[in-house]
Motif scaffolding. Structure first.
Motif, PDB file in Angstrom:
ATOM      1  N   LYS A  76       0.841  -1.194   0.000  1.00 44.38           N
ATOM      2  CA  LYS A  76       0.000   0.000   0.000  1.00 44.38           C
ATOM      3  C   LYS A  76       0.878   1.246   0.000  1.00 44.38           C
ATOM      4  CE  LYS A  76      -4.001  -2.048   0.159  1.00 44.38           C
ATOM      5  NZ  LYS A  76      -5.013  -1.873  -0.911  1.00 44.38           N
ATOM      6  N   ARG A  77       0.281   2.347  -0.391  1.00 38.78           N
ATOM      7  CA  ARG A  77       1.008   3.613  -0.392  1.00 38.78           C
ATOM      8  C   ARG A  77       0.730   4.385   0.894  1.00 38.78           C
ATOM      9  NH1 ARG A  77       3.395   4.783  -5.108  1.00 38.78           N
ATOM     10  NH2 ARG A  77       2.643   3.757  -6.994  1.00 38.78           N
ATOM     11  N   THR A  78       1.675   5.227   1.255  1.00 38.30           N
ATOM     12  CA  THR A  78       1.509   6.112   2.415  1.00 38.30           C
ATOM     13  C   THR A  78       0.235   6.926   2.270  1.00 38.30           C
ATOM     14  OG1 THR A  78       3.908   6.262   2.665  1.00 38.30           O
ATOM     15  CG2 THR A  78       2.583   7.961   3.731  1.00 38.30           C
ATOM     16  N   GLY A  79      -0.556   6.960   3.349  1.00 39.45           N
ATOM     17  CA  GLY A  79      -1.794   7.737   3.352  1.00 39.45           C
ATOM     18  C   GLY A  79      -3.037   6.945   2.963  1.00 39.45           C
ATOM     19  N   SER A  90      -4.689   5.778   7.982  1.00 39.92           N
ATOM     20  CA  SER A  90      -3.820   6.462   7.032  1.00 39.92           C
ATOM     21  C   SER A  90      -2.445   5.806   7.139  1.00 39.92           C
ATOM     22  CB  SER A  90      -3.746   7.951   7.356  1.00 39.92           C
ATOM     23  OG  SER A  90      -2.862   8.610   6.473  1.00 39.92           O
ATOM     24  N   ALA A  91      -2.192   4.855   6.250  1.00 42.86           N
ATOM     25  CA  ALA A  91      -0.999   4.021   6.390  1.00 42.86           C
ATOM     26  C   ALA A  91       0.283   4.848   6.363  1.00 42.86           C
ATOM     27  CB  ALA A  91      -0.957   2.964   5.284  1.00 42.86           C
ATOM     28  N   SER A  92       1.226   4.451   7.205  1.00 43.43           N
ATOM     29  CA  SER A  92       2.541   5.098   7.216  1.00 43.43           C
ATOM     30  C   SER A  92       3.620   4.028   7.095  1.00 43.43           C
ATOM     31  CB  SER A  92       2.728   5.892   8.508  1.00 43.43           C
ATOM     32  OG  SER A  92       2.710   5.022   9.620  1.00 43.43           O
ATOM     33  N   THR A  93       4.820   4.448   6.712  1.00 45.69           N
ATOM     34  CA  THR A  93       5.884   3.467   6.471  1.00 45.69           C
ATOM     35  C   THR A  93       6.240   2.682   7.738  1.00 45.69           C
ATOM     36  OG1 THR A  93       7.527   5.207   6.781  1.00 45.69           O
ATOM     37  CG2 THR A  93       6.868   4.724   4.510  1.00 45.69           C
ATOM     38  N   ASN A  94       6.050   3.279   8.914  1.00 51.03           N
ATOM     39  CA  ASN A  94       6.389   2.560  10.142  1.00 51.03           C
ATOM     40  C   ASN A  94       5.348   1.508  10.514  1.00 51.03           C
ATOM     41  OD1 ASN A  94       4.337   4.044  11.248  1.00 51.03           O
ATOM     42  ND2 ASN A  94       5.643   5.340  12.510  1.00 51.03           N
ATOM     43  N   GLN A  95       4.311   1.380   9.667  1.00 49.79           N
ATOM     44  CA  GLN A  95       3.343   0.307   9.858  1.00 49.79           C
ATOM     45  C   GLN A  95       3.637  -0.890   8.951  1.00 49.79           C
ATOM     46  OE1 GLN A  95      -0.229   2.821   9.409  1.00 49.79           O
ATOM     47  NE2 GLN A  95      -0.721   2.328  11.540  1.00 49.79           N
ATOM     48  N   THR A  96       4.746  -0.826   8.240  1.00 51.38           N
ATOM     49  CA  THR A  96       5.218  -1.996   7.497  1.00 51.38           C
ATOM     50  C   THR A  96       5.586  -3.075   8.500  1.00 51.38           C
ATOM     51  OG1 THR A  96       6.042  -0.753   5.590  1.00 51.38           O
ATOM     52  CG2 THR A  96       7.084  -2.874   6.040  1.00 51.38           C
ATOM     53  N   GLU A 103      -4.987 -20.432  25.307  1.00 53.70           N
ATOM     54  CA  GLU A 103      -4.387 -20.879  24.061  1.00 53.70           C
ATOM     55  C   GLU A 103      -5.036 -20.134  22.911  1.00 53.70           C
ATOM     56  OE1 GLU A 103      -4.357 -25.087  23.500  1.00 53.70           O
ATOM     57  OE2 GLU A 103      -4.050 -24.897  21.334  1.00 53.70           O
ATOM     58  N   GLN A 104      -4.242 -19.432  22.154  1.00 52.66           N
ATOM     59  CA  GLN A 104      -4.729 -18.681  21.014  1.00 52.66           C
ATOM     60  C   GLN A 104      -4.333 -19.392  19.725  1.00 52.66           C
ATOM     61  OE1 GLN A 104      -3.562 -14.564  21.262  1.00 52.66           O
ATOM     62  NE2 GLN A 104      -4.353 -14.347  23.346  1.00 52.66           N
ATOM     63  N   TYR A 105      -5.232 -19.336  18.753  1.00 56.22           N
ATOM     64  CA  TYR A 105      -5.012 -19.946  17.445  1.00 56.22           C
ATOM     65  C   TYR A 105      -4.777 -18.821  16.441  1.00 56.22           C
ATOM     66  CZ  TYR A 105      -7.012 -24.029  19.722  1.00 56.22           C
ATOM     67  OH  TYR A 105      -7.253 -25.061  20.582  1.00 56.22           O
ATOM     68  N   PHE A 106      -3.691 -18.940  15.698  1.00 57.49           N
ATOM     69  CA  PHE A 106      -3.273 -17.862  14.820  1.00 57.49           C
ATOM     70  C   PHE A 106      -3.564 -18.137  13.354  1.00 57.49           C
ATOM     71  CE2 PHE A 106      -0.845 -14.813  17.330  1.00 57.49           C
ATOM     72  CZ  PHE A 106      -0.712 -15.483  18.529  1.00 57.49           C
ATOM     73  N   GLY A 107      -3.805 -17.069  12.606  1.00 58.24           N
ATOM     74  CA  GLY A 107      -3.859 -17.151  11.165  1.00 58.24           C
ATOM     75  C   GLY A 107      -2.457 -17.138  10.583  1.00 58.24           C
ATOM     76  N   PRO A 108      -2.335 -17.250   9.257  1.00 56.76           N
ATOM     77  CA  PRO A 108      -1.013 -17.326   8.629  1.00 56.76           C
ATOM     78  C   PRO A 108      -0.269 -15.999   8.563  1.00 56.76           C
ATOM     79  CG  PRO A 108      -2.727 -17.371   6.966  1.00 56.76           C
ATOM     80  CD  PRO A 108      -3.416 -17.414   8.288  1.00 56.76           C
ATOM     81  N   GLY A 109      -0.970 -14.904   8.807  1.00 52.71           N
ATOM     82  CA  GLY A 109      -0.311 -13.605   8.784  1.00 52.71           C
ATOM     83  C   GLY A 109      -0.468 -12.872   7.462  1.00 52.71           C
ATOM     84  N   THR A 110      -0.408 -11.557   7.536  1.00 52.98           N
ATOM     85  CA  THR A 110      -0.394 -10.688   6.348  1.00 52.98           C
ATOM     86  C   THR A 110       0.875  -9.849   6.408  1.00 52.98           C
ATOM     87  OG1 THR A 110      -2.800 -10.532   6.164  1.00 52.98           O
ATOM     88  CG2 THR A 110      -1.507  -8.789   5.128  1.00 52.98           C
ATOM     89  N   ARG A 111       1.710  -9.997   5.392  1.00 49.40           N
ATOM     90  CA  ARG A 111       2.926  -9.165   5.299  1.00 49.40           C
ATOM     91  C   ARG A 111       2.536  -7.874   4.592  1.00 49.40           C
ATOM     92  NH1 ARG A 111       7.540  -8.731   7.769  1.00 49.40           N
ATOM     93  NH2 ARG A 111       7.900 -10.968   7.611  1.00 49.40           N
ATOM     94  N   LEU A 112       2.463  -6.771   5.344  1.00 46.22           N
ATOM     95  CA  LEU A 112       2.082  -5.472   4.788  1.00 46.22           C
ATOM     96  C   LEU A 112       3.324  -4.617   4.573  1.00 46.22           C
ATOM     97  CD1 LEU A 112      -0.038  -3.269   4.055  1.00 46.22           C
ATOM     98  CD2 LEU A 112      -0.012  -2.614   6.486  1.00 46.22           C
ATOM     99  N   THR A 113       3.440  -4.088   3.368  1.00 42.93           N
ATOM    100  CA  THR A 113       4.508  -3.134   3.044  1.00 42.93           C
ATOM    101  C   THR A 113       3.856  -1.814   2.658  1.00 42.93           C
ATOM    102  OG1 THR A 113       5.930  -4.905   2.221  1.00 42.93           O
ATOM    103  CG2 THR A 113       6.499  -2.649   1.583  1.00 42.93           C
ATOM    104  N   VAL A 114       4.264  -0.744   3.346  1.00 48.99           N
ATOM    105  CA  VAL A 114       3.757   0.597   3.043  1.00 48.99           C
ATOM    106  C   VAL A 114       4.901   1.388   2.417  1.00 48.99           C
ATOM    107  CG1 VAL A 114       2.646   2.666   3.934  1.00 48.99           C
ATOM    108  CG2 VAL A 114       2.171   0.458   4.993  1.00 48.99           C
ATOM    109  N   THR A 115       4.677   1.867   1.187  1.00 46.71           N
ATOM    110  CA  THR A 115       5.763   2.570   0.480  1.00 46.71           C
ATOM    111  C   THR A 115       5.477   4.068   0.387  1.00 46.71           C
ATOM    112  OG1 THR A 115       4.690   2.213  -1.654  1.00 46.71           O
ATOM    113  CG2 THR A 115       6.226   0.511  -0.912  1.00 46.71           C
TER     114      THR A 115
END
Lengths: 114, 114
Positions: free
Chosen positions: A13-16, A80-86, A102-114
């Motif tokens: 995603k892009r900043t903002g 409003s996405a920011s780069t430090n939320q990558t 005991e918590q059960y986890f999902g596989p995760g989402t790798r988010l990159t904010v540019t």
């Protein structure tokens, strides 16, 4: 088997931009959680919910909000996405009964904010 | 304020030998402790837990020891196998916290060499 699914494995995603991360669990769990995982910092709790329409702040809620309109679905919103939320975002669920910690986890989402 | 600390970011052991992963905590209200294992690109999975009323819990090759006076717990893996190579997170919970939230440590990367 408990299944926790997250809407995307990778997201750029892009900043903002406003970003929605969706999480669905199929075990009728009351509790749902959003974490972010960063190297050297472990898993940090952003928000959690112990019932529909209920939410509580975790340790690092700034810049995030959540929505829980249905028991099985818990959404994380970056207003409003920011780069430090990558980061890697992980959703989890648990039930108050029995081994409630005991918590059960999902596989995760790798988010990159540019 | 890091309430759960894993001071070793990484650990390398030979296949067949013992792996010992350590975890310290500061919050005396914690009364339940868990270990999670995480492979790359997957969510953490529950491994083993221990209640504060016990000082040891064993499950196959995995044993967790709790020393309440020292606020220290450790995970022993015997014998270690290459498939055990993963990041291990220690987590803790306090009975009266809402939503059964967990506090995680920073994680230890275990590498088991063939």
């Amino acid at each position: 088997d408990v299944k926790v699914t997250q809407s995307s494995r990778y997201l750029v995603k892009r900043t903002g931009e406003k970003v929605f991360l969706e999480c669905v669990q199929d075990m009728d769990h009351e509790n749902m959680f959003w974490y972010r995982q960063d190297p050297g910092l472990g898993l940090r709790l952003i928000y959690f919910s112990y019932d529909v329409k209920m939410k509580e702040k975790g340790d690092i809620p700034e810049g995030y909000s959540v929505s829980r309109e249905k028991k099985e679905r818990f959404s994380l919103i970056l207003e409003s996405a920011s780069t430090n939320q990558t980061s890697m975002y992980l959703c989890a669920s648990s039930s108050p009964g029995g081994r409630s910690y005991e918590q059960y986890f999902g596989p995760g989402t790798r988010l990159t904010v540019t | 304020d890091q309430q759960v600390k894993q001071n070793s970011p990484s650990l390398s052991v030979q296949e067949g030998r013992i792996s010992i992963l350590n975890c310290d905590y500061t919050n005396s209200m914690f009364d339940y402790f868990l270990w999670y294992k995480k492979y790359p690109a997957e969510g953490p999975t529950f491994l083993i837990s221990i209640s504060s009323i016990k000082d040891k819990n064993e499950d196959g090759r995995f044993t967790v020891f709790l020393n309440k006076s020292a606020k220290h717990l450790s995970l022993h893996i015997v014998p270690s196998q290459p498939g055990d190579s993963a990041v291990y997170f220690c987590a803790a919970s306090a009975r009266e916290t809402s939503g059964s939230r967990l506090t995680f440590g920073e994680g230890t990367q275990l590498t088991v060499n063939p």
